[in-house]
Design a protein around this motif. Structure first.
Motif, PDB file in Angstrom:
ATOM      1  N   LEU A 347       0.826  -1.209   0.000  1.00  0.00           N
ATOM      2  CA  LEU A 347       0.000   0.000   0.000  1.00  0.00           C
ATOM      3  C   LEU A 347       0.860   1.260   0.000  1.00  0.00           C
ATOM      4  O   LEU A 347       0.547   2.240  -0.682  1.00  0.00           O
ATOM      5  CB  LEU A 347      -0.923   0.014   1.217  1.00  0.00           C
ATOM      6  N   ILE A 348       1.954   1.247   0.750  1.00  0.00           N
ATOM      7  CA  ILE A 348       2.838   2.409   0.817  1.00  0.00           C
ATOM      8  C   ILE A 348       3.481   2.667  -0.543  1.00  0.00           C
ATOM      9  O   ILE A 348       3.564   3.814  -1.006  1.00  0.00           O
ATOM     10  CB  ILE A 348       3.913   2.207   1.907  1.00  0.00           C
ATOM     11  N   TRP A 351       0.873   4.055  -2.826  1.00  0.00           N
ATOM     12  CA  TRP A 351       0.627   5.453  -2.449  1.00  0.00           C
ATOM     13  C   TRP A 351       1.680   6.360  -3.075  1.00  0.00           C
ATOM     14  O   TRP A 351       1.356   7.399  -3.671  1.00  0.00           O
ATOM     15  CB  TRP A 351       0.661   5.560  -0.926  1.00  0.00           C
ATOM     16  N   TYR A 354       1.085   6.627  -6.863  1.00  0.00           N
ATOM     17  CA  TYR A 354      -0.146   7.319  -7.255  1.00  0.00           C
ATOM     18  C   TYR A 354      -0.083   8.822  -6.985  1.00  0.00           C
ATOM     19  O   TYR A 354      -0.605   9.617  -7.777  1.00  0.00           O
ATOM     20  CB  TYR A 354      -1.332   6.748  -6.487  1.00  0.00           C
ATOM     21  N   ALA A 355       0.481   9.209  -5.863  1.00  0.00           N
ATOM     22  CA  ALA A 355       0.357  10.586  -5.371  1.00  0.00           C
ATOM     23  C   ALA A 355       0.771  11.645  -6.386  1.00  0.00           C
ATOM     24  O   ALA A 355       0.006  12.587  -6.634  1.00  0.00           O
ATOM     25  CB  ALA A 355       1.141  10.739  -4.068  1.00  0.00           C
ATOM     26  N   LYS A 365      -7.377  11.978  -3.867  1.00  0.00           N
ATOM     27  CA  LYS A 365      -6.182  11.737  -3.074  1.00  0.00           C
ATOM     28  C   LYS A 365      -5.765  10.274  -3.204  1.00  0.00           C
ATOM     29  O   LYS A 365      -6.585   9.395  -3.482  1.00  0.00           O
ATOM     30  CB  LYS A 365      -6.436  12.083  -1.615  1.00  0.00           C
ATOM     31  N   ALA A 366      -4.461  10.016  -2.961  1.00  0.00           N
ATOM     32  CA  ALA A 366      -3.921   8.661  -3.117  1.00  0.00           C
ATOM     33  C   ALA A 366      -4.654   7.623  -2.257  1.00  0.00           C
ATOM     34  O   ALA A 366      -4.954   6.531  -2.754  1.00  0.00           O
ATOM     35  CB  ALA A 366      -2.423   8.655  -2.815  1.00  0.00           C
ATOM     36  N   PRO A 367      -4.954   7.898  -0.974  1.00  0.00           N
ATOM     37  CA  PRO A 367      -5.686   6.888  -0.183  1.00  0.00           C
ATOM     38  C   PRO A 367      -7.046   6.550  -0.790  1.00  0.00           C
ATOM     39  O   PRO A 367      -7.463   5.383  -0.777  1.00  0.00           O
ATOM     40  CB  PRO A 367      -5.834   7.552   1.191  1.00  0.00           C
ATOM     41  N   GLN A 368      -7.748   7.567  -1.311  1.00  0.00           N
ATOM     42  CA  GLN A 368      -9.031   7.309  -1.963  1.00  0.00           C
ATOM     43  C   GLN A 368      -8.838   6.426  -3.196  1.00  0.00           C
ATOM     44  O   GLN A 368      -9.601   5.492  -3.437  1.00  0.00           O
ATOM     45  CB  GLN A 368      -9.681   8.624  -2.386  1.00  0.00           C
ATOM     46  N   ILE A 370      -6.531   4.240  -3.846  1.00  0.00           N
ATOM     47  CA  ILE A 370      -6.200   2.855  -3.494  1.00  0.00           C
ATOM     48  C   ILE A 370      -7.464   2.073  -3.165  1.00  0.00           C
ATOM     49  O   ILE A 370      -7.626   0.914  -3.563  1.00  0.00           O
ATOM     50  CB  ILE A 370      -5.201   2.834  -2.323  1.00  0.00           C
ATOM     51  N   VAL A 371      -8.381   2.714  -2.448  1.00  0.00           N
ATOM     52  CA  VAL A 371      -9.657   2.065  -2.123  1.00  0.00           C
ATOM     53  C   VAL A 371     -10.507   1.894  -3.383  1.00  0.00           C
ATOM     54  O   VAL A 371     -11.102   0.843  -3.621  1.00  0.00           O
ATOM     55  CB  VAL A 371     -10.424   2.871  -1.057  1.00  0.00           C
TER      56      VAL A 371
END
Length: 400
Positions: A347-348, A351, A354-355, A365-368, A370-371
């Motif tokens: 995940l890191i 992230w 993607y960022a 945002k990157a966390p969004q 990934i989900v």
């Protein structure tokens, strides 16, 4: 002592943890060609020379309207008020009985850039959208034609000047961007960008496959020389996809990617979003070079899901060892902890990949992201099921 099966499982997870984040269009995107955002608009204005370094080509902008006078009234003035160093023409095609749209245009009839024509109501058994574009191309005064949707609008009166910098004698196509408005559902905006990155990469590699954007520029002379939409006439929509797929030649497609070349697509309705995807599914078998595109798209998703599945299996095996196997607490704990740490490592890495791309396109945002990645397969299956249960004549121009 850790058993060999546990060591092998952890090793496999390690390989997938490092490889899976790389199987994504975000990793393949050329970071040197990301959109460049202007931080100081005033400085930008001062930097623009009085005499441009490039010579603008006269262009025709083609916009088709189907019973949507309200939307036409919202966008027409922004197209007619462009600051451009050469002549340009805005060609509007409306339905023959669309008096509301005609009233909007009559109020602006004195504008020297405006020209409008009508699509006959009697035309049947043809894609009205593609026929309207063909009529617009026929009416265009200039060879270079910019085709877009009435749902798109420029955010600046310098949009055409910036976009036209990508028009040159070395290219026969220009692909533009039409990102959804910020108010659009988060998944819509992310999925549009994610798919666009696959298309962008194919163009960067020298042979454009298609586009999921609503902004394309091409030459009128080439359009009619190659008989326009011939080969795709049985399909109601997917007109931008078909233009790129048919007219792209090797190393001849320019990409307008910087924000000052974008048109913004208004918030799509749920029906509009679904039907665009279903039209793409319906016409996909007619597309050239489709196997490479589909294979890469599905490969990325499969690798991600396999890694997630292996992680879940490892955690379950670890739990089983702890609960059911005598003296298995140590191995079970090691397997569980290793699986979760490697999943977190993946995940890191994702992230970090993607960022910068998401920030350059001013997307989610990157966390969004990934989900949302985990939802892509589900949405694709949902759209395909909808397509299967929908009357196929909705996507065809005539019954065969």
């Amino acid at each position: 002592m850790i058993s060999l099966p546990v060591i092998i499982m952890i090793a496999v997870l390690l390989v997938f943890a490092l490889v899976a984040p790389l199987c994504t269009p975000f990793y393949r995107t050329d970071k040197d060609n990301l959109p460049q955002r202007k931080e100081d608009e005033d400085a930008e204005e001062e930097a623009i020379p009085t005499q441009p370094l490039f010579k603008d080509k006269p262009v025709s902008i083609i916009i088709t309207v189907h019973d949507n006078a309200h939307q036409l009234e919202k966008v027409i003035d922004s197209f007619l008020s462009q600051e451009y160093n050469a002549d340009y023409q805005v060609v509007i095609i409306i339905d023959e009985n669309d008096t509301a749209s005609e009233d909007v245009l009559k109020l602006r009839s004195e504008n020297k850039h405006l020209y409008y024509t009508k699509l006959p109501i009697s035309s049947r058994y043809l894609s009205r959208k593609k026929l309207a574009i063909t009529i617009g191309m026929r009416a265009a005064k200039y060879d270079w034609c910019v085709i877009t949707s009435v749902y798109c609008y420029p955010t600046s009166n310098k949009w055409l000047r910036n976009f036209a910098q990508h028009i040159s004698d070395d290219n026969n196509l220009v692909i533009g961007m039409t990102p959804y408005e910020k108010e659009s559902p988060t998944y819509y905006r992310y999925e549009q960008l994610r798919t666009m990155l696959y298309h962008l990469r194919s163009a960067e590699n020298g042979m454009a496959f298609s586009t999921n954007q609503s902004l394309v520029a091409l030459k009128k002379s080439e359009f009619f020389k190659e008989q326009g939409f011939a080969g795709y006439l049985e399909y109601q929509r997917a007109e931008y996809e078909h233009l790129i797929n048919k007219f792209a030649h090797r190393n001849s497609t320019a990409i307008a990617i910087d924000p000052d070349t974008w048109l913004i697509f208004r918030v799509p309705s749920q029906k509009q979003w679904r039907y665009r995807h279903m039209h793409s599914i319906d016409s996909f078998p007619a597309m050239k070079r489709r196997r490479w595109f589909r294979s890469l798209f599905h490969f990325d998703l499969i690798v991600m899901h396999i890694f997630n599945l292996l992680t879940a299996v490892a955690v379950i095996c670890g739990l089983v060892n702890i609960i059911l196997v005598e003296d298995g607490q140590k191995e079970g704990s090691i397997l569980m902890i290793a699986a979760m740490l490697l999943w977190l490592l993946s995940l890191i890495i994702r992230w970090c990949i993607y960022a910068p791309v998401l920030a350059a396109f001013d997307n989610v945002k990157a966390p969004q992201a990934i989900v949302l990645d985990w939802m892509v397969s589900g949405y694709n299956m949902f759209i395909r099921v909808l397509y299967k249960v929908t009357d196929k004549y909705d996507f065809m121009t005539h019954r065969l």
